[in-house]
Design a protein around this motif. Structure first.
Motif, PDB file in Angstrom:
ATOM      1  N   ASP A   7      39.681  41.520  30.750  1.00 34.45           N
ATOM      2  CA  ASP A   7      39.146  39.884  31.029  1.00 34.45           C
ATOM      3  C   ASP A   7      38.661  39.667  31.079  1.00 34.45           C
ATOM      4  N   TYR A   8      37.960  40.493  32.174  1.00 39.95           N
ATOM      5  CA  TYR A   8      36.542  40.330  33.134  1.00 39.95           C
ATOM      6  C   TYR A   8      35.543  40.845  32.680  1.00 39.95           C
ATOM      7  N   TYR A   9      34.386  40.362  32.031  1.00 42.42           N
ATOM      8  CA  TYR A   9      33.220  41.982  31.982  1.00 42.42           C
ATOM      9  C   TYR A   9      32.138  40.876  32.705  1.00 42.42           C
ATOM     10  N   GLY A  10      30.880  41.279  32.155  1.00 42.94           N
ATOM     11  CA  GLY A  10      29.242  41.408  32.686  1.00 42.94           C
ATOM     12  C   GLY A  10      29.293  40.932  34.327  1.00 42.94           C
ATOM     13  N   THR A  11      30.202  41.627  35.315  1.00 44.26           N
ATOM     14  CA  THR A  11      29.428  41.460  36.564  1.00 44.26           C
ATOM     15  C   THR A  11      30.164  42.411  37.343  1.00 44.26           C
ATOM     16  N   SER A  12      29.802  42.610  38.263  1.00 50.36           N
ATOM     17  CA  SER A  12      30.553  43.833  39.376  1.00 50.36           C
ATOM     18  C   SER A  12      31.739  44.050  39.536  1.00 50.36           C
ATOM     19  N   TYR A  13      32.333  43.283  39.744  1.00 47.76           N
ATOM     20  CA  TYR A  13      33.534  42.834  39.479  1.00 47.76           C
ATOM     21  C   TYR A  13      34.629  42.494  38.758  1.00 47.76           C
ATOM     22  N   ALA A  14      34.244  43.137  37.350  1.00 51.54           N
ATOM     23  CA  ALA A  14      34.807  43.062  36.664  1.00 51.54           C
ATOM     24  C   ALA A  14      35.992  44.769  36.386  1.00 51.54           C
ATOM     25  N   LEU A  15      35.805  45.717  36.896  1.00 49.12           N
ATOM     26  CA  LEU A  15      36.185  46.548  37.110  1.00 49.12           C
ATOM     27  C   LEU A  15      37.439  46.435  37.782  1.00 49.12           C
ATOM     28  N   VAL A  16      37.314  45.797  39.323  1.00 45.73           N
ATOM     29  CA  VAL A  16      38.486  45.331  40.511  1.00 45.73           C
ATOM     30  C   VAL A  16      39.437  44.853  39.683  1.00 45.73           C
ATOM     31  N   LEU A  17      38.774  43.359  39.268  1.00 49.75           N
ATOM     32  CA  LEU A  17      39.583  42.424  38.820  1.00 49.75           C
ATOM     33  C   LEU A  17      40.919  42.370  37.201  1.00 49.75           C
ATOM     34  N   ASN A  18      40.010  43.814  36.743  1.00 54.83           N
ATOM     35  CA  ASN A  18      40.779  43.838  35.514  1.00 54.83           C
ATOM     36  C   ASN A  18      42.262  45.023  35.836  1.00 54.83           C
ATOM     37  N   MET A  19      41.277  46.301  36.844  1.00 55.71           N
ATOM     38  CA  MET A  19      42.385  46.401  37.000  1.00 55.71           C
ATOM     39  C   MET A  19      43.900  45.912  37.966  1.00 55.71           C
ATOM     40  N   GLN A  20      43.024  45.326  38.792  1.00 53.35           N
ATOM     41  CA  GLN A  20      44.614  44.466  39.277  1.00 53.35           C
ATOM     42  C   GLN A  20      44.820  43.913  38.518  1.00 53.35           C
ATOM     43  N   LYS A  21      44.359  42.827  37.317  1.00 54.79           N
ATOM     44  CA  LYS A  21      45.127  42.095  36.744  1.00 54.79           C
ATOM     45  C   LYS A  21      46.037  43.490  35.756  1.00 54.79           C
ATOM     46  N   GLU A  22      45.700  44.975  34.659  1.00 51.10           N
ATOM     47  CA  GLU A  22      46.242  45.752  34.315  1.00 51.10           C
ATOM     48  C   GLU A  22      48.243  45.954  35.135  1.00 51.10           C
ATOM     49  N   PHE A  23      47.706  46.081  36.745  1.00 50.62           N
ATOM     50  CA  PHE A  23      48.965  46.403  38.040  1.00 50.62           C
ATOM     51  C   PHE A  23      50.116  44.750  38.076  1.00 50.62           C
ATOM     52  N   GLU A  24      49.312  43.558  37.532  1.00 49.01           N
ATOM     53  CA  GLU A  24      50.077  43.020  37.328  1.00 49.01           C
ATOM     54  C   GLU A  24      51.151  42.535  36.016  1.00 49.01           C
ATOM     55  N   ARG A  25      50.238  43.129  34.943  1.00 45.20           N
ATOM     56  CA  ARG A  25      50.988  42.818  33.722  1.00 45.20           C
ATOM     57  C   ARG A  25      51.914  44.191  33.510  1.00 45.20           C
ATOM     58  N   ASN A  26      51.514  44.918  34.093  1.00 43.78           N
ATOM     59  CA  ASN A  26      52.339  46.160  33.768  1.00 43.78           C
ATOM     60  C   ASN A  26      53.233  47.188  34.693  1.00 43.78           C
TER      61      ASN A  26
END
Length: 847
Positions: free
Chosen positions: A122-141
């Motif tokens: 969902d998030y890319y090209g930034t230093s925060y992409a990893l943290v927010l993608n993992m956060q979104k992953e838990f929200e979804r799953n």
């Protein structure tokens, strides 16, 4: 005949294969992979599950005859593992309902599940992409992960690797695989070679570290976990003789794409492939793993590399018990020592290989880099506001195939460094991402000071999981997506993955090319697919000076200078200590400890499946209709999509009616049969010859009305009409997706008639009670799809002939098909209504 174990070292014993030589078996002329199977049969021989007849067949290499053995470990990822564990939980619930002990449902052998397929870009090209993608992953799953954590505490012999630790096959390669394991057998500590089956087709990757391993259907894995032996036919073994040396500028990815093309053309489906030859020692274990990983793409069951000095060295540098492996392998005749007998030999000269890519639709469609421009060139290119025809709009350094290989990842970092130093940048319209298969990749890229240069080009780490390869690349930027749709543009993706089937990565891409991580970065700099890297500059520096690919390409020496950073034993030991812990999101999941899972009827992720309540009756199929009429190379992605759920689709509408706003992916919702049923054959790229429009549509007969596949299925069920599917060659290629067979069965399909089947999907169909039947090319038979079909099955035998009739008015097409029910055990599964019913009925009646 039963052999007694002999001392190996200390209190550890082993079953000595040399004893079989004394009994008249020529064991040490067999391929190394078959010797491992012989050891397994000897060790487990009890004349109940494993018999002397099994030993006779495998030890004397009786090709085509069925035998049984006991895999030593099962490995799963979450997309395939969740439905498997849902089935086991349902089996417990159903046993309890019938007054039986639910705790009889437990994995008998070590079973590992790595959560790696749910993270999306969902998030890319930034230093925060990893943290927010993992956060979104838990929200979804969160529902799925709560279920998995319950399973971890409720089932024995089940280990869960939480999200964020890497891709299943890289975790297996770097941490979980022991090559030679030690366990208690009949009260004694016994050493033995691992045989691993997995619910992901790329389980074959561990063959690179000399673990005999391959992908199976989730349904077969369930039976093995429950203590059933694995039955297969004794395979042919094709020896691949490696000669020559890889030339400067050629990557391990180029090597595997070349091997994939050669072996796919050769035809190795259902066969073992084993590598040998004078150049074997030139390939590191990560190089071998890259080649072994792609075995499903060249069609082989395994691509096995025997144990040798390279294997032992890799076990040392990754912090494992290499001394035991070396001692055991040399005593047992499993250590590489020249060429054994093979069914046939294919010679591959590594010096013939050129830089390549593969695509745009299949991983075996190799095209050399110098020919790529000709393949995709267009005379009249259309342009939009932001992009034009042949632009590359998505580039991803992704997949266990290549991110497990330090040569490729360090090479990508060096190319990025050189490009940045020359002032080059990624084109602004490209979605970039880097999802390594293990956090260790980031550690050595940081240590080498290469990560900042990758990030400067937009290749920030977005997650440690499968991402793009499985269809979790996330959406393109809205302005780019709209530009493509509004102007009918043909644009491409380039990924370092192993799968590029139609519609898998992103529905708005004309095609996707597989390439090395190094080339992925290069294409991100060039911004287009129609470039001749040998003649045209990749771009111009800020002063207008042309920069060619050769100017920034990493040399083998440059890569070698960094390799010691990637092969540090302490790096691997420190990661292994933490691999089962999980982050705070995982630790904070609260789950009740209970024998039975508390099913929530309102859940849209985890539902009690219907397998044990569906009544099935085996026999002749009469008055069937053709649900779908399909062409060649129908993949499991076409049958059961894994990517995002389209809000306009039948499954999307169903979820929206339930008030769901975050539709997520089909892969994430595999624990809900209602969603998966509605998603059957819903891939927008599917071409059903019964209708003019692509996607999940068909005609209902006899009225000829066009409707969704789901609607037609439901109507046929009300009418009491059984269904069949008719298709062409290589039906069911691609991922080892048990849901492709499950949804086929749920739609009411009783048989699939195809010119040929891919190995795993064929066995999955059998495991769901659906009969796979090989027939001649339906187009040559004159089949139109509106016929009534009769199939005689009452006297079905393993690999037996069956009579098939296609009726239309007074016309009749009568043919003889071949049932691909390959073993007598599979015949039992078919007659019981599938493997789940078979295992459940055994539990029900055993006590």
């Amino acid at each position: 005949m039963a052999l007694a174990p002999e001392p190996l070292e200390g209190n550890i014993k082993f079953y000595n294969l040399k004893k079989l030589e004394d009994l008249g078996y020529d064991i040490f002329s067999l391929p190394y992979s078959l010797r491992i199977l012989v050891e397994n049969v000897i060790r487990n021989l009890d004349n109940k599950k494993i018999t002397e007849e099994d030993l006779e067949k495998i030890a004397r290499w009786k090709v085509g005859e069925e035998f049984s053995f006991m895999p030593t470990r099962v490995i799963m990822q979450d997309y395939t593992g969740v439905p498997l564990l849902v089935d086991l939980a349902a089996m417990r619930t159903e046993l309890a309902k019938r007054g039986k002990d639910p705790l009889r449902v437990n994995p008998i052998i070590q079973s590992d599940l790595v959560i790696d397929h749910s993270v999306q870009v969902d998030y890319y090209g930034t230093s925060y992409a990893l943290v927010l993608n993992m956060q979104k992953e838990f929200e979804r799953n969160v529902e799925r992960y709560t279920f998995l954590k319950w399973a971890q505490s409720s089932f024995r012999n089940l280990r869960i690797v939480p999200p964020g630790n890497g891709i299943i096959h890289q975790v297996n390669l770097e941490f979980l695989s022991k090559v030679v394991d030690v366990r208690e057998v009949k009260g004694e500590q016994v050493a033995f070679p691992e045989i691993v089956i997995g619910t992901d087709s790329h389980t074959t990757m561990a063959n690179g570290v000399s673990v005999l391993s391959w992908g199976v259907g989730g349904l077969e894995a369930e039976a093995v976990m429950m203590g059933e032996p694995y039955t297969m036919v004794v395979p042919e073994v094709v020896g691949v003789k490696l000669e020559g040396e890889v030339r400067e500028g050629v990557t391990p990815t180029d090597v595997v794409l070349y091997i994939t093309e050669v072996l796919r053309k050769k035809g190795v489906v259902g066969k073992f492939v084993e590598f040998f030859g004078q150049s074997l020692s030139n390939l590191s274990v990560p190089d071998r793993a890259t080649i072994a990983n792609m075995a499903p793409e060249y069609g082989a069951t395994v691509g096995y590399f025997p144990i040798d000095e390279r294997t032992i060295n890799y076990l040392y540098v990754t912090g494992r018990n290499y001394k035991l492996v070396e001692k055991y392998a040399k005593i047992q005749g499993l250590f590489y020592d020249g060429e054994p007998k093979y069914t046939e030999v294919v010679t591959i000269n590594l010096s013939d290989i050129e830089p390549s890519a593969a695509g745009p639709k299949n991983p075996d469609e190799r095209v050399t880099l110098k020919e790529l421009k000709k393949k995709v060139q267009k005379n009249n290119k259309k342009s939009g506001t932001y992009v034009k025809d042949n632009d590359v709009v998505l580039t991803a350094v992704t997949s266990c195939t290549n991110t497990s290989n330090p040569t490729l990842m360090i090479g990508a970092g060096i190319l990025a460094k050189k490009a940045v130093q020359l002032g080059l940048r990624t084109k602004p319209y490209i979605k970039t991402s880097m999802a390594p298969g293990s956090p260790i990749v980031v550690e050595y890229l940081k240590e080498a000071d290469l990560l900042p240069y990758l990030e400067a080009l937009g290749f920030h780490v977005v997650g440690f999981g499968c991402t793009t390869c499985i269809g979790n690349a996330g959406p393109l930027p809205p302005k780019i997506e709209n530009d493509i749709k509004n102007n009918g543009l043909e644009v491409y993706g380039v990924i370092s993955g192993n799968r590029n089937f139609e519609g898998r990565v992103n529905p708005y891409l004309k095609g996707v090319f597989l390439a090395s991580p190094i080339l992925v970065i290069a294409f991100a700099l060039a911004g287009r697919i129609d470039i001749d890297f040998f003649e045209e500059p990749i771009d111009y520096d800020p002063n207008g000076k042309p920069v060619y690919l050769k100017d920034i390409w990493p040399s083998m020496k440059e890569i070698a200078d960094y390799m010691n950073l990637a092969m540090n034993p302490e790096l691997y030991k420190s990661r292994f200590d933490k691999i089962f812990e999980g982050d705070e999101n995982w630790k904070n999941l609260k789950v009740p400890e209970s024998e039975l899972y508390n099913w929530d009827n309102n859940s849209t992720y985890i539902r009690m499946p219907p397998w044990f309540s569906i009544e099935t009756k085996f026999g002749d199929i009469r008055g069937a209709r053709i649900l779908l009429l399909l062409g060649d190379k129908i993949t499991t992605d076409h049958i059961s999509p894994a990517g995002p759920i389209d809000p306009k689709s039948v499954a999307g509408q169903y979820l929206k009616q339930l008030g769901v706003t975050e539709l997520n992916t089909y892969g994430a919702r595999r624990g809900n049969h209602e969603v998966m049923l509605r998603g059957g054959f819903a891939n927008p790229k599917l071409k059903n010859m019964l209708v003019d429009q692509p996607g999940g549509y068909t005609k209902h007969f006899p009225d000829g009305k066009v409707m969704s596949v789901y609607e037609a299925s439901e109507l046929y069920k009300k009418e009491g009409v059984p269904l069949v599917i008719v298709a062409g060659k290589q039906y069911g290629s691609g991922s080892s997706r048990d849901w492709a067979a499950k949804v086929t069965a749920l739609l009411g399909v009783k048989a699939v008639l195809a010119e040929s089947f891919e190995r795993i999907h064929r066995s999955n169909l059998v495991a769901m009670g659906v009969v796979p039947i090989e027939i001649p090319d339906w187009r040559s038979l004159g089949i139109k799809g509106d016929e009534i079909v009769n199939i005689e099955l009452n006297n079905l035998t393993a690999k037996g002939k069956v009579k098939v009739e296609f009726l239309k008015g007074d016309e009749k097409i009568e043919i003889e098909g071949r049932a691909r029910v390959d073993t007598n055990v599979e015949l039992e599964y078919i007659k019981e209504g599938g493997i789940l019913k078979y295992v459940f009925n055994k539990l029900l009646h055993e006590g």
